[in-house]
Design a protein around this motif. Structure first.
Motif, PDB file in Angstrom:
ATOM      1  N   LEU A   1      17.420   6.430  20.898  1.00 17.90           N
ATOM      2  CA  LEU A   1      18.395   5.333  20.934  1.00 17.90           C
ATOM      3  C   LEU A   1      19.447   5.596  19.860  1.00 17.90           C
ATOM      4  O   LEU A   1      19.118   5.739  18.682  1.00 17.90           O
ATOM      5  N   LEU A   2      20.694   5.696  20.291  1.00 17.50           N
ATOM      6  CA  LEU A   2      21.804   5.918  19.360  1.00 17.50           C
ATOM      7  C   LEU A   2      22.559   4.603  19.200  1.00 17.50           C
ATOM      8  O   LEU A   2      22.886   3.944  20.193  1.00 17.50           O
ATOM      9  N   LEU A   3      22.822   4.245  17.950  1.00 14.16           N
ATOM     10  CA  LEU A   3      23.429   2.947  17.670  1.00 14.16           C
ATOM     11  C   LEU A   3      24.733   3.074  16.894  1.00 14.16           C
ATOM     12  O   LEU A   3      24.971   4.082  16.227  1.00 14.16           O
ATOM     13  N   ASN A   4      25.530   2.012  16.973  1.00 13.05           N
ATOM     14  CA  ASN A   4      26.820   1.964  16.270  1.00 13.05           C
ATOM     15  C   ASN A   4      27.778   3.042  16.783  1.00 13.05           C
ATOM     16  O   ASN A   4      28.544   3.633  16.033  1.00 13.05           O
ATOM     17  N   MET A   5      27.723   3.295  18.089  1.00 10.71           N
ATOM     18  CA  MET A   5      28.488   4.412  18.659  1.00 10.71           C
ATOM     19  C   MET A   5      29.817   3.990  19.273  1.00 10.71           C
ATOM     20  O   MET A   5      30.810   4.694  19.128  1.00 10.71           O
TER      21      MET A   5
ATOM     22  N   LYS B   1      25.123   0.592  22.011  1.00 13.68           N
ATOM     23  CA  LYS B   1      23.899   1.377  22.210  1.00 13.68           C
ATOM     24  C   LYS B   1      24.044   2.445  23.290  1.00 13.68           C
ATOM     25  O   LYS B   1      24.646   2.201  24.331  1.00 13.68           O
TER      26      LYS B   1
ATOM     27  N   ASN C   1      27.572  -6.321  20.190  1.00 15.25           N
ATOM     28  CA  ASN C   1      28.626  -5.420  19.709  1.00 15.25           C
ATOM     29  C   ASN C   1      28.079  -4.214  18.941  1.00 15.25           C
ATOM     30  O   ASN C   1      28.760  -3.675  18.095  1.00 15.25           O
ATOM     31  N   VAL C   2      26.848  -3.814  19.215  1.00 12.16           N
ATOM     32  CA  VAL C   2      26.270  -2.740  18.410  1.00 12.16           C
ATOM     33  C   VAL C   2      26.326  -1.371  19.073  1.00 12.16           C
ATOM     34  O   VAL C   2      25.874  -0.387  18.498  1.00 12.16           O
TER      35      VAL C   2
END
Lengths: 124, 110
Positions: B15-19, B67, B64-65
Motif C-alpha cells: 500500500l503506497l500512501l500520500n501519492m 492510496k 485525501n490521502v
C-alpha cells in the motif's frame, strides 16, 4: 535528476537516491493499523509536509509538475497578483485546508497545526 | 504517534500512501500517467499481478490521502518495494509504505 520516460514525458518519481525523513513521522508503517489510523496518520504527515513548504517558501514545483500559466491579473499598483509563487502557495494552502477539514470531520482528537487559523478559510 | 513501535507483518499487497490528489485522479490523462509511472517503478522490485488506484466517484467519497495498491507475486517482492519506496518523492510528495490484507484487497475492500 529527472528520469526520462520512453515517450519523452518525465516520471513523477524523484531521484531514487534521495529519501525524505520527517522527524517522528516514519515512512514505513507497521501492520494491523485500521483504515482510520492510516488516514489520520497520513493527513497529519501531509499537513506537516505542506506546512514545511509554506514556512520555507519552497512552494514552486519543478518544471515538469507545473501547469500552464494563466492570463496575468494586475493589482491597482500595476503589479501582477497571480504570480507563480502566489498560485502554488494558494494551491498548497487549499490542499491543507481540505486535509484539516477532513481531519476535524473524521477524528475527534484531531488538532490543526499551530500556524493554521480558522479565519484563513478560503473563499471559492 | 504509537505507530513507530508496531510489528510489521508483510503481505503480497503493498500500500503506497500520500501519492496523489483527488484533483489528479479526476483527470483521465493524469490518471493514466500516474498508473504508468507507478507500474514502471514498482516492476523493478518484482512481478506485479495487479494494481488498484481508487478514483473518486459519485457514490464514493475518497479520503485525501492518495492510496495506491500493488499486488506482487510474492511477499519477498513486496518487502523489497516496501523498503525501497518509503521516503521517496512522487509528485513532490513523500511516499509512505504499508502492507495491506490480501483477503481485503481481493474482496475489493479497499
Amino acid at each position: 535528476n529527472m528520469v526520462q520516460e520512453p515517450r519523452g514525458r518525465t516520471t513523477r518519481w524523484g531521484d531514487p537516491n534521495v529519501k525524505v525523513n520527517f522527524p517522528g513521522l516514519p515512512t514505513n508503517l507497521p501492520a494491523r493499523l485500521s483504515k482510520d489510523e492510516i488516514d489520520s496518520y497520513i493527513i497529519n504527515l501531509r499537513i506537516e509536509e505542506i506546512s514545511q513548504k509554506l514556512r520555507t517558501g519552497n512552494v514552486i514545483p519543478p518544471e515538469r509538475a507545473r501547469s500552464p500559466s494563466p492570463e496575468p491579473v494586475y493589482g491597482a499598483d500595476g503589479k501582477r497578483i497571480n504570480t507563480r509563487e502566489y498560485r502554488y502557495r494558494k494551491k498548497l494552502e487549499d490542499e491543507r485546508h481540505k486535509l484539516i477539514e477532513e481531519g476535524q470531520r473524521r477524528f475527534k482528537d484531531f488538532k490543526p497545526p499551530a500556524d493554521y487559523k480558522k479565519s484563513n478559510k478560503h473563499v471559492e | 504517534y504509537q505507530i513507530v513501535n508496531g510489528k510489521i507483518e508483510p503481505t503480497k499487497i503493498l500500500l503506497l500512501l500520500n501519492m496523489v490528489t483527488e484533483e489528479e485522479l479526476l483527470n483521465d490523462q493524469f490518471y493514466e500517467e500516474i498508473r504508468e509511472d507507478v507500474m514502471n517503478e514498482c516492476k523493478n522490485f518484482g512481478n506485479i499481478l495487479s494494481i488498484k488506484i481508487p478514483r473518486p466517484t459519485e457514490n464514493k467519497e475518497l479520503s485525501n490521502v492518495g492510496k495506491i495498491y500493488i499486488e506482487y507475486e510474492t511477499t519477498d517482492q513486496s518487502m523489497i518495494a516496501y523498503k525501497a519506496l518509503a521516503g521517496r518523492k512522487f509528485n513532490e510528495r513523500t511516499v509512505v509504505t504499508a502492507y495491506y490484507s490480501e483477503m481485503q484487497y481481493l474482496a475489493d475492500d479497499i
